[in-house]
Design a protein around this motif. Structure first.
Motif, short mmCIF file in Angstrom:
data_model
loop_
_atom_site.label_atom_id
_atom_site.label_comp_id
_atom_site.label_asym_id
_atom_site.label_seq_id
_atom_site.Cartn_x
_atom_site.Cartn_y
_atom_site.Cartn_z
N LEU A 118 -2.00 4.93 3.21
CA LEU A 118 -3.20 4.69 4.01
C LEU A 118 -4.48 4.76 3.17
O LEU A 118 -5.38 3.92 3.34
CB LEU A 118 -3.29 5.71 5.14
CG LEU A 118 -2.24 5.58 6.26
CD1 LEU A 118 -2.37 6.75 7.24
CD2 LEU A 118 -2.41 4.26 7.00
N PHE A 119 -4.57 5.73 2.27
CA PHE A 119 -5.83 5.99 1.59
C PHE A 119 -5.82 5.65 0.11
O PHE A 119 -6.89 5.57 -0.50
CB PHE A 119 -6.22 7.47 1.76
CG PHE A 119 -6.37 7.89 3.19
CD1 PHE A 119 -7.43 7.43 3.96
CD2 PHE A 119 -5.44 8.72 3.79
CE1 PHE A 119 -7.57 7.81 5.27
CE2 PHE A 119 -5.58 9.11 5.11
CZ PHE A 119 -6.64 8.65 5.86
N GLY A 120 -4.65 5.48 -0.49
CA GLY A 120 -4.61 5.26 -1.94
C GLY A 120 -4.06 3.92 -2.36
O GLY A 120 -3.89 3.68 -3.55
N VAL A 121 -3.77 3.03 -1.39
CA VAL A 121 -3.14 1.75 -1.71
C VAL A 121 -3.87 0.63 -0.97
O VAL A 121 -4.27 0.80 0.18
CB VAL A 121 -1.65 1.75 -1.31
CG1 VAL A 121 -1.05 0.36 -1.45
CG2 VAL A 121 -0.87 2.74 -2.18
N ARG A 122 -4.08 -0.47 -1.65
CA ARG A 122 -4.58 -1.67 -1.00
C ARG A 122 -3.84 -2.88 -1.57
O ARG A 122 -3.14 -2.77 -2.58
CB ARG A 122 -6.09 -1.83 -1.21
CG ARG A 122 -6.51 -2.02 -2.66
CD ARG A 122 -8.01 -2.17 -2.79
NE ARG A 122 -8.43 -2.27 -4.18
CZ ARG A 122 -8.44 -3.40 -4.88
NH1 ARG A 122 -8.04 -4.53 -4.32
NH2 ARG A 122 -8.83 -3.42 -6.14
N TYR A 123 -4.00 -4.02 -0.92
CA TYR A 123 -3.34 -5.24 -1.37
C TYR A 123 -4.27 -6.05 -2.25
O TYR A 123 -5.49 -6.09 -2.03
CB TYR A 123 -2.90 -6.09 -0.18
CG TYR A 123 -1.61 -5.64 0.46
CD1 TYR A 123 -0.38 -6.02 -0.07
CD2 TYR A 123 -1.61 -4.83 1.58
CE1 TYR A 123 0.81 -5.60 0.50
CE2 TYR A 123 -0.43 -4.41 2.16
CZ TYR A 123 0.77 -4.80 1.62
OH TYR A 123 1.94 -4.38 2.20
N SER A 124 -3.70 -6.71 -3.24
CA SER A 124 -4.46 -7.58 -4.12
C SER A 124 -3.61 -8.81 -4.44
O SER A 124 -2.39 -8.71 -4.57
CB SER A 124 -4.82 -6.86 -5.42
OG SER A 124 -5.49 -7.73 -6.31
N ASP A 125 -4.25 -9.96 -4.54
CA ASP A 125 -3.54 -11.19 -4.88
C ASP A 125 -2.95 -11.08 -6.28
O ASP A 125 -3.60 -10.57 -7.20
CB ASP A 125 -4.46 -12.41 -4.81
CG ASP A 125 -4.85 -12.76 -3.37
OD1 ASP A 125 -4.14 -12.31 -2.45
OD2 ASP A 125 -5.85 -13.48 -3.19
#
Length: 249
Positions: A117-124
């Motif tokens: 939730l707080f330490g991961v995001r999506y990137s192309d």
């Protein structure tokens, strides 16, 4: 009839499958690099649009096998390019190039959810890299632990170096030595962040050197050995392993 027309505008169908390459028709408005799903929108059988021709679209399989995707299966748009997970929440994981965690059972369930939730995001995956002006200057040294390199060929954060050599000349050992040597700086910082009540990921890169070890098309026994080495030495607390075996697509 109305339902069929609605589906036909958003989905095509498989014509043939051979050598993990799918030929599909009626896949309107597809773009090169788009991820598509087979049979259902929630399916785990995914493909990547590689080539667009006048009447057909050629798709390379990402997940699944030739036997799981058959002629006349529906092909659905996701309208998304290939993405992967990035961020400090990925530290300690063994992941595929698309960010799927392979060792999730080793983590505490609540801690894993919080990091998602707080330490991961999506990137192309295919994204434009930052220009020279936008980049941080090379000012922080990276000590490899090998005196000959640190004294004669000093390396800085943000600098790229190529390790080249014949088979069995010690390229993997050199890379792992560099990763293990970052423990002296990273481990004390990691313990400090663990004690903080409000654990912020914002400025961690200023003093932290995360390590990413990538093995594509390798043997499972080899990545198992590297995983055990990183865990025994404590380096897994700041290292991500990206891995696909030789039998993966």
């Amino acid at each position: 009839e109305m339902k069929y027309e609605k589906i036909s505008r958003t989905a095509g169908y498989v014509v043939s499958v051979a050598d993990s390459v799918v030929i599909a028709k009626d896949l309107d408005r597809a773009f090169i690099g788009e991820v598509v799903s087979f049979r259902t929108l929630e399916s785990q059988e995914l493909g990547l649009v590689m080539n667009i021709e006048k009447e057909i679209v050629r798709i390379a399989l990402i997940n699944g096998t030739d036997k799981q995707v058959r002629a006349r299966d529906r092909v659905y748009h996701t309208h998304l390019a290939a993405r992967t997970k990035v961020g400090f929440g990925m530290i300690g994981r063994i992941v595929t190039p698309l960010g799927i965690c392979l060792n999730q059972e080793e983590f505490d369930a609540s801690e894993y959810v919080l990091s998602e939730l707080f330490g991961v995001r999506y990137s192309d995956v295919e994204r434009k890299s930052a220009g020279i002006i936008e980049r941080e200057p090379v000012r922080t040294p990276v000590l490899t632990g090998i005196n000959a390199i640190d004294s004669l060929l000093p390396i800085g954060c943000g600098q790229r170096e190529l390790i080249i050599g014949d088979l069995g000349s010690g390229k993997t050992s050199l890379a792992l030595t560099v990763i293990l040597n970052q423990k002296y700086k990273n481990y004390s910082l990691y313990k400090m962040w663990r004690k903080m009540e409000n654990n912020s990921y914002t400025y961690r890169h200023r003093s932290f050197i995360p390590c990413v070890y990538v093995m594509i098309g390798g043997r499972r026994a080899e990545v198992s050995r590297i995983k055990r080495l990183l865990k025994d030495t404590g380096a897994s607390l700041y290292t991500v392993v990206v891995f696909t075996s030789a039998d993966d697509l």
